[in-house]
Design an enzyme around this catalytic site. Structure first.
Site, PDB file in Angstrom:
ATOM      1  N   GLU A 137     -21.540  -5.022 -43.269  1.00 35.71           N
ATOM      2  CA  GLU A 137     -21.449  -6.224 -44.099  1.00 35.71           C
ATOM      3  C   GLU A 137     -22.306  -7.358 -43.549  1.00 35.71           C
ATOM      4  O   GLU A 137     -21.796  -8.420 -43.159  1.00 35.71           O
ATOM      5  CB  GLU A 137     -19.983  -6.652 -44.123  1.00 35.71           C
ATOM      6  CG  GLU A 137     -19.595  -7.555 -45.230  1.00 35.71           C
ATOM      7  CD  GLU A 137     -18.095  -7.760 -45.168  1.00 35.71           C
ATOM      8  OE1 GLU A 137     -17.418  -7.290 -46.089  1.00 35.71           O
ATOM      9  OE2 GLU A 137     -17.609  -8.372 -44.196  1.00 35.71           O
ATOM     10  N   PRO A 138     -23.594  -7.139 -43.493  1.00 41.06           N
ATOM     11  CA  PRO A 138     -24.462  -8.145 -42.878  1.00 41.06           C
ATOM     12  C   PRO A 138     -24.748  -9.321 -43.801  1.00 41.06           C
ATOM     13  O   PRO A 138     -24.815  -9.162 -45.026  1.00 41.06           O
ATOM     14  CB  PRO A 138     -25.756  -7.366 -42.625  1.00 41.06           C
ATOM     15  CG  PRO A 138     -25.793  -6.349 -43.723  1.00 41.06           C
ATOM     16  CD  PRO A 138     -24.361  -5.982 -44.012  1.00 41.06           C
ATOM     17  N   GLY A 139     -24.880 -10.476 -43.216  1.00 45.58           N
ATOM     18  CA  GLY A 139     -25.365 -11.650 -43.933  1.00 45.58           C
ATOM     19  C   GLY A 139     -26.749 -11.987 -43.401  1.00 45.58           C
ATOM     20  O   GLY A 139     -27.773 -11.615 -43.967  1.00 45.58           O
TER      21      GLY A 139
ATOM     22  N   TYR B  11     -27.783 -19.086 -44.111  1.00 47.57           N
ATOM     23  CA  TYR B  11     -27.033 -20.311 -43.820  1.00 47.57           C
ATOM     24  C   TYR B  11     -27.947 -21.537 -43.786  1.00 47.57           C
ATOM     25  O   TYR B  11     -27.713 -22.482 -43.044  1.00 47.57           O
ATOM     26  CB  TYR B  11     -26.239 -20.155 -42.497  1.00 47.57           C
ATOM     27  CG  TYR B  11     -25.407 -18.909 -42.481  1.00 47.57           C
ATOM     28  CD1 TYR B  11     -24.275 -18.806 -43.268  1.00 47.57           C
ATOM     29  CD2 TYR B  11     -25.801 -17.793 -41.731  1.00 47.57           C
ATOM     30  CE1 TYR B  11     -23.529 -17.632 -43.301  1.00 47.57           C
ATOM     31  CE2 TYR B  11     -25.059 -16.609 -41.758  1.00 47.57           C
ATOM     32  CZ  TYR B  11     -23.930 -16.541 -42.551  1.00 47.57           C
ATOM     33  OH  TYR B  11     -23.211 -15.384 -42.576  1.00 47.57           O
TER      34      TYR B  11
ATOM     35  N   CYS C 180     -29.951 -41.265 -42.384  1.00 42.78           N
ATOM     36  CA  CYS C 180     -29.480 -42.384 -41.588  1.00 42.78           C
ATOM     37  C   CYS C 180     -28.339 -41.900 -40.714  1.00 42.78           C
ATOM     38  O   CYS C 180     -27.161 -42.171 -40.991  1.00 42.78           O
ATOM     39  CB  CYS C 180     -29.030 -43.532 -42.476  1.00 42.78           C
ATOM     40  SG  CYS C 180     -30.440 -44.323 -43.211  1.00 42.78           S
TER      41      CYS C 180
HETATM   42  C1  LIG Z   1     -19.881 -14.378 -42.478  1.00 41.27           C
HETATM   43  C2  LIG Z   1     -19.367 -13.012 -42.651  1.00 41.27           C
HETATM   44  C3  LIG Z   1     -20.228 -11.921 -42.564  1.00 41.27           C
HETATM   45  C4  LIG Z   1     -21.673 -12.037 -42.234  1.00 41.27           C
HETATM   46  O1  LIG Z   1     -21.927 -12.517 -40.961  1.00 41.27           O
HETATM   47  P1  LIG Z   1     -23.436 -12.491 -40.438  1.00 41.27           P
HETATM   48  O2  LIG Z   1     -23.360 -12.996 -39.051  1.00 41.27           O
HETATM   49  O3  LIG Z   1     -24.220 -13.383 -41.312  1.00 41.27           O
HETATM   50  O4  LIG Z   1     -23.887 -11.077 -40.517  1.00 41.27           O
HETATM   51  C5  LIG Z   1     -19.689 -10.677 -42.805  1.00 41.27           C
HETATM   52  N1  LIG Z   1     -18.398 -10.511 -43.120  1.00 41.27           N
HETATM   53  C6  LIG Z   1     -17.548 -11.539 -43.208  1.00 41.27           C
HETATM   54  C7  LIG Z   1     -16.141 -11.294 -43.567  1.00 41.27           C
HETATM   55  C8  LIG Z   1     -17.998 -12.822 -42.972  1.00 41.27           C
HETATM   56  O5  LIG Z   1     -17.143 -13.837 -43.042  1.00 41.27           O
END
Ligand SMILES: *Cc1c(COP(=O)(O)O)cnc(C)c1O
Length: 428
Positions: A269-271, A383, A347
């Protein structure tokens, strides 16, 4: 790998993008995102944590490349559906295209989940209770806090007693009883201990998963390794070895399959891993001034556009695009390097992109620049825009996707009218 000057993003000139769309503008390179997706193809399911970058064009892109999606709010469910994700897979056993993951249901999210019959990943006993009362007999995933965590910052550590995330591991039996009482079947188990973790910490999670999964038992069909795959923000940063990471998880999965006598789907589950490196925040240098011994480059982008440095002391690579925007004079020769503090227009004295954790102002060695030149904040695709705000009444930036030799607008810059939309002066 990072250069102090840059002329192009993908095959498009940065100056052309700035002239066409203005600044500050977020630019994403499609080819980089596709490459990152392909890096992870060994996992059964890659589920994009869209909170990192939820523009519907990005969601559409990952969807077309076989990636599924995580939603943490009603708004993210709306985005996923708008980008073409279906509430359900093509077959009963197909992975859920959208999973709602949170520690709470706000009322709007609960209604939307029920309306579309979405799969939920419950991070608190209250979520199980609230969902079970409305939809007894359904399937759920449990997000467990294994009692330890890790993160690139205390603020991104999502395990251990100080974290609000997930169901405490020692409560697993209790919540299984609670699920049972509502006729809910636990079909998934999910662990996400933090962002920017290393292989050693990530592998620790596998052990916990096995122990917890055995406690849940044979109803499980999916295990999720969560996100947190590190990405590169500066020279010397390293990626995890994806093949090794997969091997660890696959070994755990196979042991559990043997125990249960059926197949398990392994999700990641990568972001940030999918989108961080694809993104560039293009800003214009609008002032250069000297404060005692410090040289300040002041940009038209601030922490309203990119908050990670002020929130976490995060480092973003920076580059200068040679040549002022309103001149077409060719730029010759190499430039001297200078140590500069890079800040924004807000500011607020904390509006500095060059700061360490704790807010200490530091300098960055950058090419000597002129007012009117562009400065690019790199590795800003995760982000970045997603944490943007209207602070100081700054309109949200435009977003642009580089596809081949084209720069395509995927979000218009907010207008001044947008800023006051919805506000009223009462007449009573
Ligand atoms: C934020 C989050 C991710 C992703 O995290 P990364 O560091 O961006 O990979 C995956 N799963 C859950 C539940 C999250 O809250």
């Amino acid at each position: 790998m990072f250069s102090p000057t840059r002329t192009h993003i993908g095959s498009v000139a940065v100056r052309d993008i700035a002239k066409q769309f203005g600044t500050p503008t977020y630019v994403y390179d499609e080819a980089t995102i596709v490459k990152k997706i392909n890096d992870l193809k060994v996992f059964d399911v890659t589920r994009f944590a869209q909170k990192a970058n939820s523009n519907i064009a990005i969601l559409d892109l990952v969807r077309r490349n076989g990636v599924l999606v995580d939603a943490v709010s009603a708004g993210e469910i709306h985005r996923a559906l708008t980008a073409g994700f279906k509430p359900h897979g093509a077959t009963k056993d197909a992975p859920h295209p959208i999973v709602y993951t949170s520690d709470i249901f706000d009322r709007e999210a609960l209604e939307l989940v029920l309306k579309h019959d979405l799969h939920v990943n419950c991070g608190s006993p209250d979520m199980i209770e609230q969902y079970g009362r409305r939809k007894p007999g359904g399937n759920i995933t449990l997000r467990i806090n294994p009692g330890f965590g890790h993160g690139h910052s205390q603020k991104t550590n999502t395990g251990g007693e100080q974290s609000k995330h997930g169901i405490w591991h020692e409560q697993l039996n209790e919540v299984l009883v609670l699920a049972d009482r509502h006729g809910l079947t636990v079909t998934g188990l999910h662990l996400h201990i933090g962002s920017g973790t290393d292989l050693e910490h990530l592998s620790q999670v596998c052990g916990s998963m096995e122990t917890l999964a055995k406690q849940v038992g044979r109803t499980l069909t999916t295990i999720s390794a969560g996100g947190g795959l590190p990405t590169i923000y500066k020279a010397g940063d390293t990626y995890v070895d994806v093949a090794k990471y997969y091997d660890l998880w696959n070994a755990s999965r196979q042991r559990l399959e043997k125990e249960f006598g059926h197949k398990l789907t392994l999700e990641l589950e990568p972001g940030r891993y999918l989108v961080a490196e694809s993104g560039f925040l293009v800003a214009e240098i609008r002032a250069i001034k000297q404060m005692g011994k410090n040289t300040f480059y002041l940009l038209d982008a601030g922490f309203n556009n990119l908050a990670r440095p002020i929130l976490y002391g995060s480092h973003h690579p920076m580059s200068i695009v040679p040549g002022p925007l309103d001149s077409n004079e060719p730029q010759h020769g190499t430039r001297p390097m200078v140590d500069a503090v890079v800040g924004g227009p807000l500011c607020e004295s904390g509006d500095i992109f060059t700061q360490g954790e704790g807010g200490f102002v530091i300098t960055r060695n950058l090419p000597q620049a002129q007012v009117g030149e562009l400065l690019v904040l790199e590795c800003a695709g995760a982000y970045g825009f997603a944490m943007g705000s209207n602070y100081n009444s700054k309109p949200l930036a435009a977003e642009v996707l580089v596809r081949g030799d084209k720069a395509l607008q995927i979000r218009a810059r907010q207008s001044l009218e947008d800023l006051t939309r919805g506000e009223t002066i009462p007449t009573a």
